[in-house]
Each structure stands twice: as structure tokens, then as C-alpha cells.
Design an enzyme around this catalytic site. Structure first.
Site, short mmCIF file in Angstrom:
data_model
loop_
_atom_site.label_atom_id
_atom_site.label_comp_id
_atom_site.label_asym_id
_atom_site.label_seq_id
_atom_site.Cartn_x
_atom_site.Cartn_y
_atom_site.Cartn_z
N CYS A 1 0.79 -1.24 0.00
CA CYS A 1 0.00 0.00 0.00
C CYS A 1 0.82 1.29 0.00
O CYS A 1 0.42 2.27 -0.62
CB CYS A 1 -1.00 -0.01 1.14
N ASN B 1 -10.03 0.10 -1.00
CA ASN B 1 -8.58 0.10 -0.81
C ASN B 1 -7.92 -0.28 -2.14
O ASN B 1 -8.00 -1.44 -2.56
CB ASN B 1 -8.22 -0.90 0.30
N HIS C 1 -3.45 6.90 3.20
CA HIS C 1 -3.85 5.69 2.47
C HIS C 1 -5.30 5.38 2.80
O HIS C 1 -5.72 5.44 3.96
CB HIS C 1 -2.93 4.54 2.89
N1 ACO Z 1 -19.53 -8.82 6.45
C1 ACO Z 1 -20.05 -9.17 7.63
N2 ACO Z 1 -19.30 -9.65 8.65
C2 ACO Z 1 -17.98 -9.74 8.45
C3 ACO Z 1 -17.37 -9.38 7.23
C4 ACO Z 1 -18.20 -8.91 6.20
N3 ACO Z 1 -17.72 -8.52 5.00
N4 ACO Z 1 -16.04 -9.58 7.33
C5 ACO Z 1 -15.81 -10.05 8.56
N5 ACO Z 1 -16.98 -10.16 9.24
C6 ACO Z 1 -17.21 -10.63 10.59
C7 ACO Z 1 -16.09 -11.50 11.11
O1 ACO Z 1 -16.26 -12.84 10.69
C8 ACO Z 1 -16.25 -11.33 12.61
O2 ACO Z 1 -17.27 -12.19 13.04
P1 ACO Z 1 -17.14 -12.94 14.48
O3 ACO Z 1 -17.09 -11.82 15.49
O4 ACO Z 1 -18.37 -13.76 14.51
O5 ACO Z 1 -15.86 -13.72 14.40
C9 ACO Z 1 -16.74 -9.90 12.77
O6 ACO Z 1 -17.25 -9.51 11.47
C10 ACO Z 1 -15.67 -8.92 13.17
O7 ACO Z 1 -14.51 -9.17 12.37
P2 ACO Z 1 -13.21 -8.31 12.50
O8 ACO Z 1 -12.19 -8.80 11.53
O9 ACO Z 1 -12.81 -8.19 13.93
O10 ACO Z 1 -13.80 -6.90 12.01
P3 ACO Z 1 -13.12 -5.52 12.05
O11 ACO Z 1 -13.96 -4.55 12.74
O12 ACO Z 1 -11.67 -5.60 12.44
O13 ACO Z 1 -13.18 -5.10 10.51
C11 ACO Z 1 -11.67 -5.01 8.64
C12 ACO Z 1 -12.53 -5.90 9.53
C13 ACO Z 1 -12.57 -4.05 7.93
C14 ACO Z 1 -10.95 -5.90 7.65
C15 ACO Z 1 -10.64 -4.24 9.48
O14 ACO Z 1 -10.03 -5.12 10.39
C16 ACO Z 1 -9.59 -3.54 8.69
O15 ACO Z 1 -9.86 -2.57 8.00
N6 ACO Z 1 -8.33 -3.96 8.82
C17 ACO Z 1 -7.21 -3.27 8.22
C18 ACO Z 1 -7.10 -3.46 6.74
C19 ACO Z 1 -5.96 -2.62 6.21
O16 ACO Z 1 -5.70 -1.52 6.65
N7 ACO Z 1 -5.19 -3.10 5.29
C20 ACO Z 1 -4.10 -2.21 4.88
C21 ACO Z 1 -3.20 -2.78 4.08
S1 ACO Z 1 -3.90 -3.58 2.66
C22 ACO Z 1 -2.56 -3.97 1.64
O17 ACO Z 1 -1.44 -3.78 1.97
C23 ACO Z 1 -2.88 -4.59 0.30
#
Ligand code: ACO
Length: 337
Positions: free
Chosen positions: A120, A294, A264
Site C-alpha cells: 500500500c 482500498n 492511504h
Molecule cells: N460482512 C459481515 N461480517 C464480516 C465481514 C463482512 N464482510 N467480514 C468479517 N466479518 C465478521 C467476522 O467474521 C467477525 O465475526 P465474528 O465476530 O463472529 O468472528 C466480525 O465480522 C468482526 O470481524 P473483525 O475482523 O474483527 O472486524 P473488524 O472490525 O476488524 O473489521 C476489517 C474488519 C474491515 C478488515 C478491518 O479489520 C480492517 O480494516 N483492517 C485493516 C485493513 C488494512 O488496513 N489493510 C491495509 C493494508 S492492505 C494492503 O497492503 C494490500
């Protein structure tokens, strides 16, 4: 890292351009196919839609369109380009580089061309290398690209990653600058850092030379990106804060002087945390993750270009760029427009 003052700026951005595929995919499209909803995606990420490339559209094609806009704005011809530095996590082929393919498409016959693998923050890494090439006298005019076709490495059956990513490209013409006045335009500071120990929190396990593409890789779907979202989120917030502080410090300015933070675009909650840490209200922060998702290395130039077109950045504006991604890698820059 040495702390000595550098004679800066060496280089300035003189043209910007972007390209995104025409196909818009909204959250409803995913809700029809996966166990997810528009409400969840908007609340947890801020994303409403993203662009997805046609299978025949390459990273080099997107890069070419973005580069041609940037070159027009900078008023340069392809023959004037001394270097093409292209950040991407999704090169069209593993060999040769996408930058070399782009060189052919542009007819940049006098350039050297190479890719940068920094996920990224790829655009910020490429910008930093461009500045170095200019400062060392290797290049007067460098084309910096951040371009991705993340749809090619995203598992569309995995709801935790499928909804996050989009395709696109951004380009900047970076030229040697002759500083004038007490507030010369150009790149005032850059900062790059990595922590490879955390690599397996965001990675593609299969398809590389350690586990070449095979029936096994395809069956395990290990050629697709895998992410431990929660851990990446936490690391991103900490690293983006460090990167903001470092670029500001190295530029010899204060956060109050920054006119626009261009972070980003991974998740609006990470962006808000970064702004809060820097003490910047959200009206001084560029956000377009809602429109593009993203786009990895393309995200900073896509946001920067939109900010310029909307008049949020103009001559003399002080702009802070900050990004974080797989590796982990992170980086930042302060640029006076
Ligand atoms: N729809 C519904 N529920 C979902 C989805 C979805 N699309 N995706 C995950 N969930 C569920 C999970 O299964 C989990 O369920 P559980 O509690 O029953 O286990 C619950 O939602 C919470 O999951 P988390 O992963 O804890 O959700 P979080 O609030 O952390 O959001 C996200 C997930 C959006 C991916 C977040 O963690 C995030 O943005 N992470 C950073 C990503 C990033 O910055 N990447 C940068 C680099 S990318 C690169 O380099 C290419």
C-alpha cells in the site's frame, strides 16, 4: 538514520493523473453473493463502492492512462522521462517488471524502468526513490506510479477481504526543482519503515517461487491474499501515527501548518485515528475510500488527484501523505505544492 539537515527540496510534483476502470461494484453486489451487508461494510470500513477492472485490462494499461494525464499536465514528452518507478503489489507478470511494459506503452525510450514491491505505501516508496534519483543526478524527470489490479489476487469467496479492495492507478511527474524563496515547493521530507516479522498477517502464501502455482495452490486458494484484519488494523493505526510524526518532524514544520492530510484509503476508522493522533480535524483530511475502496499503492495518488481537482490543494499548500501495508511497510512524506 542520520539526523543531519538535508538541502531540500530536490524535487517537486509537476503533474498528476489517475485512471480507474469504468465498472463500479457497489456493496449490494457483494451482499447478493456473500454473507455480508451494505450496512456492515459501510460501518466497519466506510466503503460504498469500488472499481473492478475487466479481465483484459492490465496494470500497465491503467498506468499508461494515468501517466498520460500526468505528462500532459506537466507539459513533458515521453522522451524527457529519465526514470519510471512503479509501485505495485499486482504486477501483470512476475517478469519483466510492469514498469518496463509501461515504458514500451509510453515510448519512454530514454528511461530506466523498474517496479517497487512495498504494497500500500508503494507510491510513497516510489516517490522517495524518485527524489533520491533526482538528488543523485541520475534523473531530472521521473515518472512515479502507484497501480493495482487487486481484483486479480482477491478471493471473491472470502467476505473478510473481498469487500475491501478496488483497482486503479495514479501517476505523478516528479522533476528536479530549483528552490526559490523561503518556502520553495517540492518534497520537504520522506520517511520509510518496515517490519517483516509481521509479514504473515497480510500475505499471499502461494504462487511465488517458494510454492509455485500448482493444483494444490489453486485448490487451497492460497494464491489469493489473506489478511488477519484485526491485527493489521491495530498495527496500521500505530504505524500511521509514527509516520505522520516523522514526516512532519523531518520537514521542520508543525501539524498545525499542514493544510491537508492525504492518508492511504484502507478504512475510514484508520484514517480517523491517524487524523486524531495528528490533531487534525476531519475537514483537513482527504477521504475517498467510499468511492474506490482500498486500491493499495494507487490510493494516495487517487486521493491526491481528487484533492487537487476539488481545489483543496493549491500552490503553497502543505500536504502530508501517509500509508501502511503488507510487509509490514509504512511511509510518509510532506510536500509543499
Ligand atoms: N460482512 C459481515 N461480517 C464480516 C465481514 C463482512 N464482510 N467480514 C468479517 N466479518 C465478521 C467476522 O467474521 C467477525 O465475526 P465474528 O465476530 O463472529 O468472528 C466480525 O465480522 C468482526 O470481524 P473483525 O475482523 O474483527 O472486524 P473488524 O472490525 O476488524 O473489521 C476489517 C474488519 C474491515 C478488515 C478491518 O479489520 C480492517 O480494516 N483492517 C485493516 C485493513 C488494512 O488496513 N489493510 C491495509 C493494508 S492492505 C494492503 O497492503 C494490500
Amino acid at each position: 538514520m542520520s539526523e543531519g539537515p538535508l538541502r531540500r527540496p530536490f524535487a517537486a510534483i509537476t503533474g498528476l493523473g489517475v485512471a480507474v476502470p469504468p465498472r463500479v461494484v457497489d456493496n449490494a453486489w457483494f451482499a447478493e453473493r456473500l454473507d455480508t451487508s451494505d450496512e456492515w461494510i459501510v460501518e466497519r470500513t466506510g466503503i460504498r463502492e469500488r472499481r473492478i477492472a475487466d479481465p483484459t485490462q492490465t496494470v500497465a494499461d491503467l498506468s499508461r492512462e494515468a501517466a498520460e494525464h500526468a505528462m500532459r499536465e506537466a507539459g513533458i514528452t515521453a522522451a524527457e522521462i529519465d526514470a519510471i518507478v512503479l509501485g505495485t503489489a499486482t504486477p501483470d507478470r512476475l517478469l519483466p517488471s510492469t514498469a518496463c511494459d509501461l515504458q514500451v506503452l509510453l515510448g519512454a525510450v530514454n528511461a530506466t524502468a523498474f517496479d517497487i514491491s512495498a504494497a500500500c505505501p508503494g507510491f510513497i516508496y516510489a516517490l522517495t526513490v524518485a527524489e533520491g534519483l533526482i538528488a543523485s543526478g541520475q534523473s531530472r524527470t521521473t515518472l512515479v506510479i502507484g497501480a493495482e489490479k487487486l481484483s486479480a489476487i482477491t478471493d471473491m469467496q472470502d467476505r473478510s477481504t473481498a469487500i475491501l479492495f478496488g483497482d486503479g492507478a495514479g501517476a505523478a511527474v516528479v522533476r528536479r526543482t530549483e528552490p526559490t524563496g523561503d518556502k520553495p515547493r517540492g518534497i520537504l521530507s520522506t520517511f520509510l519503515k518496515s517490519d517483516g516479522r509481521l509479514g504473515n498477517l497480510l500475505y499471499r502464501p502461494g504462487g511465488g517461487s517458494s510454492d509455485p502455482l500448482s493444483e494444490k495452490v489453486l485448490a487451497e486458494r492460497s494464491h489469493y491474499l489473506r489478511m488477519s484484519g484485526r491485527e493489521v488494523f491495530k498495527a496500521a493505526v500505530i504505524a500511521m501515527a509514527e509516520a505522520s510524526d516523522e514526516a512532519i518532524r523531518r520537514a521542520g514544520v508543525t501539524a498545525d501548518e499542514i493544510d491537508l492530510l492525504v492518508p492511504h484509503q484502507a478504512n475510514v476508522r484508520i484514517i480517523e485515528a491517524t487524523a486524531k493522533h495528528a490533531g487534525m480535524p476531519m475537514d483537513r483530511v482527504m477521504v475517498n475510500v467510499d468511492r474506490y475502496g482500498n486500491t493499495s499503492s494507487a490510493s494516495i495518488p487517487l486521493a491526491l488527484d481528487q484533492a487537487v481537482r476539488e481545489g483543496r490543494i493549491g500552490p503553497g499548500s502543505l500536504v502530508l501523505l501517509v500509508a501502511f501495508g503488507a510487509g509490514f511497510t509504512w511511509g510518509s512524506a510532506v510536500v509543499r505544492w
